[in-house]
Every structure is written in structure tokens, then in C-alpha cells.
Design a protein around this motif. Structure first.
Motif, PDB file in Angstrom:
ATOM      1  N   THR A  74       0.836  -1.199   0.000  1.00 23.07           N
ATOM      2  CA  THR A  74       0.000   0.000   0.000  1.00 23.07           C
ATOM      3  C   THR A  74       0.871   1.249   0.000  1.00 23.07           C
ATOM      4  O   THR A  74       2.047   1.207   0.384  1.00 23.07           O
ATOM      5  N   MET A 111      -7.762   0.057   4.937  1.00 23.68           N
ATOM      6  CA  MET A 111      -8.053   1.490   4.963  1.00 23.68           C
ATOM      7  C   MET A 111      -8.291   1.984   6.390  1.00 23.68           C
ATOM      8  O   MET A 111      -7.879   3.082   6.759  1.00 23.68           O
ATOM      9  N   TRP A 146      -4.586   7.303  -1.546  1.00 25.77           N
ATOM     10  CA  TRP A 146      -4.129   5.994  -1.072  1.00 25.77           C
ATOM     11  C   TRP A 146      -4.249   4.990  -2.195  1.00 25.77           C
ATOM     12  O   TRP A 146      -5.147   5.075  -3.035  1.00 25.77           O
ATOM     13  N   LEU A 183      -7.840   6.000   7.144  1.00 27.60           N
ATOM     14  CA  LEU A 183      -8.528   6.645   6.030  1.00 27.60           C
ATOM     15  C   LEU A 183     -10.035   6.607   6.228  1.00 27.60           C
ATOM     16  O   LEU A 183     -10.761   7.452   5.692  1.00 27.60           O
ATOM     17  N   LYS A 207       0.364   5.607   0.917  1.00 23.64           N
ATOM     18  CA  LYS A 207      -0.531   6.650   1.408  1.00 23.64           C
ATOM     19  C   LYS A 207       0.100   8.011   1.169  1.00 23.64           C
ATOM     20  O   LYS A 207       1.275   8.231   1.481  1.00 23.64           O
ATOM     21  N   GLU A 241      -5.013   2.272   8.272  1.00 26.88           N
ATOM     22  CA  GLU A 241      -4.205   3.426   7.855  1.00 26.88           C
ATOM     23  C   GLU A 241      -4.946   4.756   8.041  1.00 26.88           C
ATOM     24  O   GLU A 241      -4.585   5.773   7.456  1.00 26.88           O
TER      25      GLU A 241
END
Length: 220
Positions: free
Chosen positions: A37, A213, A186, A218, A39, A216
Motif C-alpha cells: 500500500t 483502509m 491511497w 482513512l 498513502k 491506515e
């Protein structure tokens, strides 16, 4: 660096539309995992509570499936989520949904982010599956203890020859874009190995995506 939200061409099909061809052809259990991932550092700890889900494919069934499953996972976390096909229903246009109309509808309804799902690439992997063999020694016969007798009177061996099989590996990308700036917030890449069904692969991808998500910061 500014990354703008965009729809790829028709040739850039979503992973789930490919599943419609592959479903039922592969007997192994589906395996989907996120491989990495990214971000945007400018996002910080801001979370989004109004998200539009957009599966990028010209296959209506695939689009409906992935958007519905993503919507369900987000709603279970308290997010107001809507499918892009509910904002802009599928049309017969060869160019796909009009991105300008879609963005305008999203802004009009005050959604903050767009979550897209698309296929990056696919590969075919060939592997060898060894066969099975077995035997049933009958030690009460005298010839079994000597090589000559053993070799000559060998009990027939049941043997199943090995074979080669092909597995599909799908490389997917899930992106989250800010509606107003259109910047990429993201991105996650994932792999799915020979998914056996459209529904199972879609549910797994949605669950993994929503969970990551949240981790992290979000979404809630």
C-alpha cells in the motif's frame, strides 16, 4: 505530486470481469491478498465518511458485484457509501460512463472520496501436479523376502500419472481519490490466485480493502 482521478480505457478491464470467464475452471481455493500500500503523506490522519465506490469495467455483472461488496464493507464501518452505478447507471456507450457527469453528481451529493478497483495485469502460471501411487505388500508369500521373487511377482502398483495445470494470477489496484482535488490519497495492490467464483473473490477483496483502509486511518 498531483495525481488526477481518471478512468482507463475499455481494454483495461476490471479483475472481476475476467473472473466471469475463469469462474468454475479452477478447482483450487481462491487466495487473495494485499501485497503493498501507499498513502499520500499530505492526507495525515484525516478519515473519509462519505465514499463513492467505482469498479472500472464494462461488464455490468462484475461492476455490480464489486461495487455492492465494497459498499457493504464500508457501511459496516459506519461509512456512508454509494455505488457509482447508482449515481450514473450503465449505458450502451462504448466509451463507458462519462467521468465529468459522474464527478458532478458526486460533488452535488457532497461525497468526499472515490474508491476505484481495476485490473493492472494478469499472468498464467504453469505448474506440475505430481501423481499418486500406492501398493499393498503381501508379506505372507515367501517370494516377498528375496529380490528375484519380489521383482517377478510384484503386486500390481496403482499409479496415477502427474499432470500440468495452469493457474491465473490477477494483479489488482484499489485507489482512493479526493473528490474536490482529484488527487490520489491511497493506493493498494493485491494478487488473486485462480479465484473459483466471482462472489467469493469480490467479498474477500472488499473485506481486505476496508480493513487496511481503517488501519491506515482513512476511514473509521
Amino acid at each position: 505530486m498531483r495525481r488526477n482521478f481518471h478512468f482507463p480505457t475499455r481494454a483495461f478491464l476490471s479483475f472481476l470481469s475476467m473472473l466471469l470467464v475463469g469462474a468454475g475452471l479452477y478447482g483450487c481455493a481462491p487466495s487473495t491478498r494485499i501485497t503493498g500500500t501507499w498513502k499520500n503523506p499530505e492526507v495525515g490522519n484525516r478519515d473519509y465518511d462519505r465514499i463513492v465506490v467505482a469498479a472500472i469495467t464494462d461488464n455490468i455483472r462484475a461492476r455490480q458485484t464489486v461495487e455492492t461488496d465494497m459498499q457493504t464493507q464500508l457501511q459496516q464501518r459506519g461509512i456512508t457509501a454509494i455505488r457509482s452505478m447508482d449515481l450514473l447507471p450503465p449505458t450502451v456507450s462504448e466509451d463507458g460512463p462519462d467521468v465529468n457527469k459522474l464527478l458532478q453528481k458526486i460533488k452535488d451529493q457532497d461525497y468526499g472520496a472515490i474508491l476505484t478497483v481495476a485490473l493492472l495485469d494478469e499472468e498464467t502460471e504453469t505448474r506440475y501436479v505430481p501423481g499418486n501411487y500406492g501398493y499393498a505388500p503381501v508379506t505372507r508369500f515367501g517370494w516377498y523376502g528375496r529380490f528375484r521373487g519380489y521383482y517377478t511377482y510384484w503386486l500390481p502398483t496403482l499409479y496415477e500419472p502427474g499432470y500440468y495445470t495452469e493457474e491465473k494470477i490477477y494483479f489488482l489496484e484499489t485507489n482512493l481519490y479526493d473528490v474536490h482535488t482529484e488527487n490520489l490519497l491511497w493506493s493498494a495492490q493485491s494478487k488473486s490466485y485462480s479465484p473459483a467464483s466471482l462472489r467469493k473473490a469480490s467479498e474477500t477483496l472488499a473485506e481486505l480493502t476496508a480493513s487496511r483502509m481503517a488501519q491506515e486511518n482513512l476511514i473509521k
